[in-house]
Design a protein around this motif. Structure first.
Motif, PDB file in Angstrom:
ATOM      1  N   GLU A   1       0.778  -0.918  -0.056  1.00 56.67           N
ATOM      2  CA  GLU A   1      -0.151  -0.096   0.056  1.00 56.67           C
ATOM      3  C   GLU A   1       0.828   1.403   0.099  1.00 56.67           C
ATOM      4  O   GLU A   1       1.912   1.465   0.591  1.00 56.67           O
ATOM      5  CB  GLU A   1      -0.874   0.080   1.165  1.00 56.67           C
ATOM      6  N   TYR A   2       0.277   2.301  -0.563  1.00 61.40           N
ATOM      7  CA  TYR A   2       1.373   3.642  -0.432  1.00 61.40           C
ATOM      8  C   TYR A   2       0.366   4.489   0.125  1.00 61.40           C
ATOM      9  O   TYR A   2      -0.758   4.670   0.204  1.00 61.40           O
ATOM     10  CB  TYR A   2       1.285   4.129  -1.960  1.00 61.40           C
ATOM     11  N   ILE A   3       1.406   4.999   0.899  1.00 62.71           N
ATOM     12  CA  ILE A   3       0.922   6.378   1.867  1.00 62.71           C
ATOM     13  C   ILE A   3       1.676   7.383   1.259  1.00 62.71           C
ATOM     14  O   ILE A   3       2.800   7.398   1.590  1.00 62.71           O
ATOM     15  CB  ILE A   3       1.261   6.067   3.566  1.00 62.71           C
ATOM     16  N   GLY A   4       0.816   8.335   0.558  1.00 61.46           N
ATOM     17  CA  GLY A   4       1.679   9.207  -0.098  1.00 61.46           C
ATOM     18  C   GLY A   4       2.440   8.779  -1.296  1.00 61.46           C
ATOM     19  O   GLY A   4       1.734   7.883  -2.155  1.00 61.46           O
ATOM     20  N   ARG A   5       3.596   8.869  -1.481  1.00 63.26           N
ATOM     21  CA  ARG A   5       4.533   8.203  -2.350  1.00 63.26           C
ATOM     22  C   ARG A   5       5.411   6.951  -1.607  1.00 63.26           C
ATOM     23  O   ARG A   5       6.239   6.679  -2.392  1.00 63.26           O
ATOM     24  CB  ARG A   5       5.271   9.335  -3.064  1.00 63.26           C
ATOM     25  N   THR A   6       5.005   6.865  -0.567  1.00 62.82           N
ATOM     26  CA  THR A   6       5.784   5.712   0.240  1.00 62.82           C
ATOM     27  C   THR A   6       5.279   4.542   0.304  1.00 62.82           C
ATOM     28  O   THR A   6       4.138   4.431   0.909  1.00 62.82           O
ATOM     29  CB  THR A   6       6.253   6.280   1.805  1.00 62.82           C
ATOM     30  N   PRO A   7       6.045   3.489  -0.368  1.00 62.93           N
ATOM     31  CA  PRO A   7       5.501   2.098  -0.384  1.00 62.93           C
ATOM     32  C   PRO A   7       5.602   1.624   1.152  1.00 62.93           C
ATOM     33  O   PRO A   7       6.588   1.745   1.792  1.00 62.93           O
ATOM     34  CB  PRO A   7       6.346   1.506  -1.360  1.00 62.93           C
ATOM     35  N   CYS A   8       4.582   1.082   1.668  1.00 67.06           N
ATOM     36  CA  CYS A   8       4.409   0.369   2.765  1.00 67.06           C
ATOM     37  C   CYS A   8       3.996  -1.009   2.536  1.00 67.06           C
ATOM     38  O   CYS A   8       3.181  -1.412   1.826  1.00 67.06           O
ATOM     39  CB  CYS A   8       3.420   0.906   3.881  1.00 67.06           C
ATOM     40  N   ILE A   9       4.808  -2.118   3.112  1.00 67.34           N
ATOM     41  CA  ILE A   9       4.519  -3.565   2.848  1.00 67.34           C
ATOM     42  C   ILE A   9       3.279  -3.861   3.874  1.00 67.34           C
ATOM     43  O   ILE A   9       3.383  -3.650   5.090  1.00 67.34           O
ATOM     44  CB  ILE A   9       5.722  -4.446   3.048  1.00 67.34           C
ATOM     45  N   VAL A  10       2.432  -4.656   3.354  1.00 68.49           N
ATOM     46  CA  VAL A  10       1.225  -5.147   4.257  1.00 68.49           C
ATOM     47  C   VAL A  10       1.875  -6.458   4.802  1.00 68.49           C
ATOM     48  O   VAL A  10       2.098  -7.374   3.935  1.00 68.49           O
ATOM     49  CB  VAL A  10      -0.191  -5.190   3.421  1.00 68.49           C
ATOM     50  N   VAL A  11       2.377  -6.593   5.900  1.00 65.67           N
ATOM     51  CA  VAL A  11       3.193  -7.637   6.284  1.00 65.67           C
ATOM     52  C   VAL A  11       2.413  -8.988   6.297  1.00 65.67           C
ATOM     53  O   VAL A  11       3.184 -10.096   5.701  1.00 65.67           O
ATOM     54  CB  VAL A  11       3.716  -7.290   7.711  1.00 65.67           C
ATOM     55  N   ASP A  12       1.294  -9.241   6.950  1.00 58.12           N
ATOM     56  CA  ASP A  12       0.730 -10.591   6.781  1.00 58.12           C
ATOM     57  C   ASP A  12       0.672 -11.087   5.307  1.00 58.12           C
ATOM     58  O   ASP A  12       1.070 -12.319   5.096  1.00 58.12           O
ATOM     59  CB  ASP A  12      -0.566 -10.778   7.715  1.00 58.12           C
ATOM     60  N   PRO A  13      -0.141 -10.444   4.661  1.00 56.69           N
ATOM     61  CA  PRO A  13      -0.346 -11.058   3.170  1.00 56.69           C
ATOM     62  C   PRO A  13       1.285 -10.896   2.326  1.00 56.69           C
ATOM     63  O   PRO A  13       1.250 -11.876   1.494  1.00 56.69           O
ATOM     64  CB  PRO A  13      -1.058  -9.728   2.241  1.00 56.69           C
ATOM     65  N   ALA A  14       2.025  -9.983   2.650  1.00 61.71           N
ATOM     66  CA  ALA A  14       3.348 -10.092   2.031  1.00 61.71           C
ATOM     67  C   ALA A  14       3.961 -11.513   2.618  1.00 61.71           C
ATOM     68  O   ALA A  14       4.795 -11.932   1.633  1.00 61.71           O
ATOM     69  CB  ALA A  14       4.288  -8.849   2.430  1.00 61.71           C
ATOM     70  N   LEU A  15       4.035 -11.703   3.643  1.00 58.82           N
ATOM     71  CA  LEU A  15       4.794 -13.007   4.048  1.00 58.82           C
ATOM     72  C   LEU A  15       4.125 -14.231   3.494  1.00 58.82           C
ATOM     73  O   LEU A  15       4.514 -15.250   3.085  1.00 58.82           O
ATOM     74  CB  LEU A  15       4.522 -13.156   5.561  1.00 58.82           C
ATOM     75  N   GLU A  16       2.678 -14.204   3.266  1.00 61.59           N
ATOM     76  CA  GLU A  16       1.994 -15.121   2.679  1.00 61.59           C
ATOM     77  C   GLU A  16       2.458 -15.312   1.185  1.00 61.59           C
ATOM     78  O   GLU A  16       2.622 -16.448   0.613  1.00 61.59           O
ATOM     79  CB  GLU A  16       0.485 -15.151   2.828  1.00 61.59           C
ATOM     80  N   TRP A  17       2.423 -14.129   0.547  1.00 66.22           N
ATOM     81  CA  TRP A  17       2.906 -13.917  -0.786  1.00 66.22           C
ATOM     82  C   TRP A  17       4.432 -14.679  -1.109  1.00 66.22           C
ATOM     83  O   TRP A  17       4.681 -15.444  -1.720  1.00 66.22           O
ATOM     84  CB  TRP A  17       3.012 -12.671  -1.256  1.00 66.22           C
ATOM     85  N   LEU A  18       5.327 -14.348  -0.167  1.00 65.70           N
ATOM     86  CA  LEU A  18       6.546 -14.970  -0.157  1.00 65.70           C
ATOM     87  C   LEU A  18       6.547 -16.360   0.037  1.00 65.70           C
ATOM     88  O   LEU A  18       7.399 -17.145  -0.801  1.00 65.70           O
ATOM     89  CB  LEU A  18       7.324 -14.299   0.904  1.00 65.70           C
ATOM     90  N   ARG A  19       5.738 -16.995   0.875  1.00 67.81           N
ATOM     91  CA  ARG A  19       5.686 -18.428   1.179  1.00 67.81           C
ATOM     92  C   ARG A  19       5.163 -18.995  -0.059  1.00 67.81           C
ATOM     93  O   ARG A  19       5.635 -20.042  -0.567  1.00 67.81           O
ATOM     94  CB  ARG A  19       4.640 -18.770   2.463  1.00 67.81           C
ATOM     95  N   SER A  20       3.925 -18.565  -0.724  1.00 68.42           N
ATOM     96  CA  SER A  20       3.665 -19.061  -1.985  1.00 68.42           C
ATOM     97  C   SER A  20       4.664 -19.106  -2.998  1.00 68.42           C
ATOM     98  O   SER A  20       4.791 -20.063  -3.910  1.00 68.42           O
ATOM     99  CB  SER A  20       2.347 -18.588  -2.509  1.00 68.42           C
ATOM    100  N   ARG A  21       5.452 -18.203  -3.147  1.00 70.20           N
ATOM    101  CA  ARG A  21       6.480 -18.063  -4.030  1.00 70.20           C
ATOM    102  C   ARG A  21       7.653 -19.209  -3.854  1.00 70.20           C
ATOM    103  O   ARG A  21       8.179 -19.671  -4.751  1.00 70.20           O
ATOM    104  CB  ARG A  21       7.346 -16.741  -4.313  1.00 70.20           C
ATOM    105  N   ARG A  22       7.929 -19.397  -2.664  1.00 65.06           N
ATOM    106  CA  ARG A  22       8.970 -20.499  -2.516  1.00 65.06           C
ATOM    107  C   ARG A  22       8.310 -21.666  -2.645  1.00 65.06           C
ATOM    108  O   ARG A  22       8.740 -22.615  -3.087  1.00 65.06           O
ATOM    109  CB  ARG A  22       9.314 -20.197  -0.896  1.00 65.06           C
TER     110      ARG A  22
END
Length: 88
Positions: free
Chosen positions: A51-72
Motif C-alpha cells: 500500500e502506498y501512503i503518499g508516495r511511500t510504499p508500505c508493505i502489508v506484512v501478513d499478506p506479504a509473508l504469505e505471498w513470499l511463502r507461496s513463491r517459495r
C-alpha cells in the motif's frame, strides 16, 4: 503554547501508529526478512501486497509473508524444463 504543540505531536504520533499498524516500510521489512531493499522492490514489482501512503510504499506484512511463502512453494515444485534428452 508548548503544551498544545506537545499534545498535537502526541496526537500525530498516535494517528501515524494507527495508520501503519500491520505495515512496514521497505527498509524495515528488508531487514526483517534478511534481504536487500533492492530485492524487496523487485518483489513489489512482481506483485507483493503493498500500500502506498503518499508516495511511500508500505508493505502489508501478513499478506506479504504469505505471498513470499507461496513463491517459495512454487519455486521448489519440480518441473520438467527445457527439451527432453535424446534417447540413447
Amino acid at each position: 503554547m508548548s503544551d498544545s504543540i506537545t499534545s498535537d505531536d502526541a496526537a500525530a504520533v498516535a494517528i501515524r501508529a494507527k495508520m501503519l499498524e500491520g505495515r512496514a516500510h521497505v527498509q524495515v521489512f528488508a531487514k526483517a526478512i534478511d534481504k536487500t531493499e533492492r530485492t524487496v522492490f523487485s518483489y513489489i514489482a512482481a506483485g507483493m501486497p503493498t500500500e502506498y501512503i503518499g508516495r511511500t510504499p508500505c508493505i502489508v506484512v501478513d499478506p506479504a509473508l504469505e505471498w513470499l511463502r507461496s513463491r517459495r512453494r512454487r519455486q521448489t515444485d519440480p518441473r520438467g524444463r527445457g527439451r527432453p534428452r535424446k534417447a540413447a
